[in-house]
Structures are given as structure tokens and as C-alpha cells.
Design an enzyme around this catalytic site. Structure first.
Site, PDB file in Angstrom:
ATOM      1  N   PHE A 128      -5.841   2.122  -0.187  1.00  0.00           N
ATOM      2  CA  PHE A 128      -4.411   1.815   0.425  1.00  0.00           C
ATOM      3  C   PHE A 128      -4.277   0.202   0.395  1.00  0.00           C
ATOM      4  O   PHE A 128      -4.921  -0.382   0.865  1.00  0.00           O
ATOM      5  CB  PHE A 128      -4.249   2.642   1.777  1.00  0.00           C
ATOM      6  N   ASP A 200     -12.480   3.913   6.466  1.00  0.00           N
ATOM      7  CA  ASP A 200     -11.059   4.135   6.767  1.00  0.00           C
ATOM      8  C   ASP A 200     -10.975   5.589   6.809  1.00  0.00           C
ATOM      9  O   ASP A 200     -11.008   6.342   5.962  1.00  0.00           O
ATOM     10  CB  ASP A 200     -10.102   3.546   5.770  1.00  0.00           C
ATOM     11  N   TYR A 225      -0.658   8.479  13.709  1.00  0.00           N
ATOM     12  CA  TYR A 225       0.402   8.976  13.321  1.00  0.00           C
ATOM     13  C   TYR A 225       0.608  10.022  12.265  1.00  0.00           C
ATOM     14  O   TYR A 225       1.550  10.578  11.980  1.00  0.00           O
ATOM     15  CB  TYR A 225       1.617   7.957  13.359  1.00  0.00           C
ATOM     16  N   LYS A 226      -0.507  10.268  11.673  1.00  0.00           N
ATOM     17  CA  LYS A 226      -0.693  11.143  10.602  1.00  0.00           C
ATOM     18  C   LYS A 226      -1.031  12.549  10.943  1.00  0.00           C
ATOM     19  O   LYS A 226      -0.297  13.083  11.657  1.00  0.00           O
ATOM     20  CB  LYS A 226      -1.423  10.477   9.310  1.00  0.00           C
ATOM     21  N   ARG A 374       3.085  13.883  -3.797  1.00  0.00           N
ATOM     22  CA  ARG A 374       2.114  13.964  -2.868  1.00  0.00           C
ATOM     23  C   ARG A 374       2.549  15.083  -1.946  1.00  0.00           C
ATOM     24  O   ARG A 374       3.789  14.859  -1.185  1.00  0.00           O
ATOM     25  CB  ARG A 374       1.709  12.578  -2.083  1.00  0.00           C
TER      26      ARG A 374
HETATM   27  C1  LIG Z   1      -1.604   5.207   6.584  1.00  0.00           C
HETATM   28  C2  LIG Z   1      -2.620   4.023   6.204  1.00  0.00           C
HETATM   29  C3  LIG Z   1      -2.756   2.746   6.638  1.00  0.00           C
HETATM   30  C4  LIG Z   1      -1.457   2.273   7.735  1.00  0.00           C
HETATM   31  O1  LIG Z   1      -1.828   1.174   8.202  1.00  0.00           O
HETATM   32  P1  LIG Z   1      -0.928   0.569   9.389  1.00  0.00           P
HETATM   33  O2  LIG Z   1      -1.432  -0.466   9.876  1.00  0.00           O
HETATM   34  O3  LIG Z   1      -0.431   1.606  10.356  1.00  0.00           O
HETATM   35  O4  LIG Z   1       0.713   0.695   8.787  1.00  0.00           O
HETATM   36  C5  LIG Z   1      -3.687   2.124   6.377  1.00  0.00           C
HETATM   37  N1  LIG Z   1      -4.781   2.285   5.773  1.00  0.00           N
HETATM   38  C6  LIG Z   1      -4.674   3.579   4.996  1.00  0.00           C
HETATM   39  C7  LIG Z   1      -5.893   4.065   4.100  1.00  0.00           C
HETATM   40  C8  LIG Z   1      -3.444   4.659   5.309  1.00  0.00           C
HETATM   41  O5  LIG Z   1      -3.500   5.703   4.760  1.00  0.00           O
END
Ligand SMILES: *Cc1c(COP(=O)(O)O)cnc(C)c1O
Length: 415
Positions: A128, A200, A225-226, A374
Site C-alpha cells: 500500500f 501491517d 475503519y476497515k 476489488r
Molecule cells: C488502508 C491502509 C492504510 C491507511 O493508512 P491511513 O494512515 O489510515 O490513511 C495503510 N496501509 C495499508 C496497507 C492500508 O490498507
């Protein structure tokens, strides 16, 4: 189409689903099939209850007193422990704070401090993006530190792990392909070379069971939040194994991480344990929303969750391939359910338009550039019939070419 379950069989699967009742705890709009809980989880009655209480009673009536009387001060630790149970973390090793991006910054610095003389951060080239952006930022502040990427500097992450590596930053579930890594094996490999690992868990927490303590993990970060349904922008979390607590130092040394925040001393003295990762005042209303969302998980059996997740993703792949096989979709996610998270991705040259057309018809997934569509399957509120109906709509859009309409071509700001 032998072997493909029909609608009656699918309705029977819903009727015997042990998690079916969970759906009633969530608020989903009429006519929507929500397959994007991997990006923003759904609202729940429990969350609204907590928000109402926190805003109208504790804040409005309690005012500053509520920090003590309503337990606001301890929330990062208490919610961390509660969340820790979902990721296999014993008490006192997880805090809820800040954003995932900010937490990556803190934890990478902490890991680099713990491995002086080692100059490499290893990550995945297809990580990501924020993970890589933050790793670049960390490297830019430290003499000689460099970022080495799987898929760029070597084909696999394992091949990059050697005695020069301080820390490996790795996704447990890839956000795009849904590929699930073997946490214990990669952690072992890194430890054998003397490196630390940051997992992560953005696409793991609330999507499938994971055992951080068991895998001997060093650190983990992730968002709430996911799949945890904490609400838009809900605070993130950090896990640090207890054996590292004495060694943790991180540069965002705000007063909330101080040993005595209310002594108002001049110099920074790090607090004990996992508190060292705290920085400043927590967003209380967002924390309270998360408290409501996490309470739901007290009644969830994680093994049943995983079982349903696998069944949903298997069914989706099976139905899409049977009904939409002629329209140029390529499965991006692995067919091996044991190395798949709770999502399914397909590649298509016109993925963006197809997803926009799906969303207009009430089937909400998302698009990830350059060509991934997705679909996230949150076992708490997605049913088997939802999968069936989503594939019916997808087939219709592809067969009729409805996605070719001009109105689906222009990109929106958030995809
Ligand atoms: C959703 C996500 C993030 C989000 O980071 P924020 O700081 O909350 O914007 C980071 N890493 C991964 C792998 C994600 O899926």
C-alpha cells in the site's frame, strides 16, 4: 454449469449461517450490496449509541470532568487490549492512537533505533503506497538508511533479508491482490538474520484470525475503519511485543507518551510499556465510536468468521467465473483459499468504468489503479445471497456493455 449452487442452495446457506444474526447490528442502506468493508466498514447501532452518550452526556454535561469520570484518559490502552484479543495479542501490548501512516513512522524509527548499524528497511514494492511513502520519509531523516523493495531490488521479500536489514515492513494481506502471508515463517526468517518485523494488519484485523504473540511478531500496525467498522478516520493501532518495551524510543515524543504527562516537566521522559507510542490527545469521539464497534466482536467466534469469509470468497470466484467468464475478467486473487484474505480482485482493462456502473446499480466495491476491481467480504454483514445478487448485476453490466456509458469515464477524487 454443473457444480454451481442455485439460488435455493444459496438461501439455505444463509439460513444456516451462524453469523447471520450479526447483520442486524449494522445499518446498511436499502438496495445496497456492500462489498467495500475492506475500505470503510459499515455503521452500527452500537457505534451510534456510544457517540450519542459521549457527545450529549459526557462532553456536554461532564465537560472537562469527563476525562476522569468517563474513562476518556485510559481509552487508548483499554481499546488496545480489546482489539489485541482479535489479533492474538496479550494485554498491555496494543494501543489505539493516531493514523496507520503516523504509526508506521513511529514504529520504523523505533525499530531502526533497536538495530544500530543496520541501514536497510525492507518492504514490498507493491505495498500500500502510504507504507512506502512513510518509509521513504523515515529514511530521509536518518544517515545512510535506505529502502529496499521486493519486486524491485530482488524478486521476493525473503531474498532481501540479510544481516544489513534492521526492519522488514510487510503486509499480512496485500490490499490489492488479497494475498495472505505466512506470518510465523517470515518472522522466523527475519529473526534468523537479526532483523525485526513490522506487520501491517490493515486488511487482517477483523477479516481473519491472526496470532501475533504466537508468531513471535515484533511490531504490528493497522487501521480500525476497515473490517473493524470503527467509522471514517477511526484511530489506528500499534502492537509491540512486551520483550521490546524497555527499548522503544520514537521521535513523536509528545506529552501523552511521557511518564508523567500531568507533572508538566520540562524534559521528555518516556513512559513505560506500550504507552511510549502515544503522542498527543486522542480523538475522544472517534475512540468512543470504535469502542462501540469493538464491543460487537465480543460475540464473534473468529474461527467461524474465517470459515464464512472463505466460503463467501470461494462462492464469488465460482459464480463470476461461471457467469462472467466471457467478458475479459482475470482473477488477480489466488485460488488457494488458505493464502487469501477476505477479498477478491479481478483485473479488467476497463475496471474503473465497470466499478462505477456496479456502484450505480447498488453493488459497492472499489477500483484500484491501474486495473483492479476489488470486492471485500465482511462476514459480519455480507450474506451468500448478496454474493449471488452482486454477480447477477456484474453479469448484466458486462453482457449489455452498460459500463461503456460516457458518464462512467471521468475519474472521481476517491475511488
Ligand atoms: C488502508 C491502509 C492504510 C491507511 O493508512 P491511513 O494512515 O489510515 O490513511 C495503510 N496501509 C495499508 C496497507 C492500508 O490498507
Amino acid at each position: 454449469m454443473s457444480g454451481i449452487p442455485d439460488l435455493a442452495a444459496i438461501e439455505a446457506m444463509d439460513a444456516t449461517d451462524p453469523l447471520r444474526a450479526m447483520r442486524d447490528r449494522f445499518i446498511l442502506p436499502e438496495g445496497v450490496i456492500y462489498l467495500d468493508g475492506n475500505s470503510l466498514g459499515a455503521a452500527s447501532h452500537a457505534v451510534f449509541g456510544e457517540l450519542q452518550q459521549a457527545a450529549t452526556q459526557e462532553w456536554a454535561q461532564g465537560l472537562i470532568r469527563a476525562w476522569n469520570t468517563a474513562g476518556w484518559f485510559e481509552m487508548p490502552i483499554e481499546l488496545g487490549d480489546q482489539l489485541g484479543r482479535l489479533i492474538g495479542a496479550g494485554a498491555g501490548q496494543t494501543v489505539v492512537c493516531d493514523t496507520t501512516s503516523t504509526n508506521i513512522y513511529k514504529v520504523l524509527h523505533a525499530a531502526l533505533e533497536m538495530r544500530p548499524g543496520r541501514l536497510a528497511i525492507v518492504a514490498e514494492g507493491d505495498s500500500f503506497p502510504t507504507d512506502l511513502y512513510v518509509a521513504e520519509g523515515v529514511a530521509s531523516t536518518r544517515d545512510g538508511v535506505l529502502l529496499r523493495l521486493a519486486g524491485v531490488d530482488a524478486p521476493t521479500i525473503e531474498e532481501l533479508i540479510d544481516e544489513s536489514v534492521a526492519v522488514v515492513l510487510v503486509n499480512h494481506v496485500n490490499y490489492k491482490s488479497g494475498e495472505l502471508r505466512d506470518m510465523a515463517a517470515l518472522t522466523r526468517k527475519a529473526h534468523a538474520a537479526g532483523a525485526l518485523v513490522v506487520w501491517d494488519l490493515c486488511h487482517t484485523a477483523g477479516a481473519l484470525p491472526v496470532e501475533l504473540d504466537h508468531a513471535n511478531a515484533d511490531f504490528a500496525i493497522g487501521c480500525t475503519y476497515k473490517y473493524l467498522n470503527g467509522g471514517p478516520g477511526a484511530p489506528a493501532f500499534i502492537y509491540a511485543a512486551r520483550r521490546h518495551h524497555g527499548e522503544i524510543s520514537q521521535p513523536l515524543s509528545g506529552w501523552w507518551g511521557h511518564a508523567r504527562p500531568f507533572a508538566f516537566e520540562q524534559g521528555y521522559v518516556a513512559g513505560t510499556g506500550i504507552r511510549r507510542f502515544l503522542c498527543g490527545t486522542q480523538p475522544v469521539l472517534s475512540m468512543r465510536a470504535l469502542k462501540g464497534a469493538l464491543a460487537i466482536w465480543n460475540d464473534v467466534d473468529m474461527a467461524a468468521l474465517r470459515k464464512k469469509s472463505v466460503a463467501l470468497t470461494e462462492l464469488f470466484i465460482q459464480l463470476v467465473e461461471a457467469k462472467c467468464g466471457a467478458y475479459g475478467l482475470t482473477l488477480e486473487t489466488t485460488r488457494d483459499a488458505t493464502s487469501r484474505g477476505s477479498q477478491v480482485s479481478f483485473l479488467h482493462d476497463h475496471g474503473y468504468q465497470i466499478m462505477r456502473a456496479l456502484i450505480e446499480r447498488g453493488v459497492i466495491g472499489d477500483f484500484r489503479a491501474p486495473s483492479t476491481i476489488r470486492f471485500g467480504f465482511t462476514p459480519l454483514y455480507v450474506g451468500y445471497k448478496d454474493v449471488w445478487l452482486a454477480v447477477e448485476v456484474l453479469e448484466d453490466i458486462l453482457r449489455t456493455g452498460a459500463w461503456k456509458d460516457q458518464r462512467f469515464a471521468a475519474k472521481e477524487a476517491v475511488t
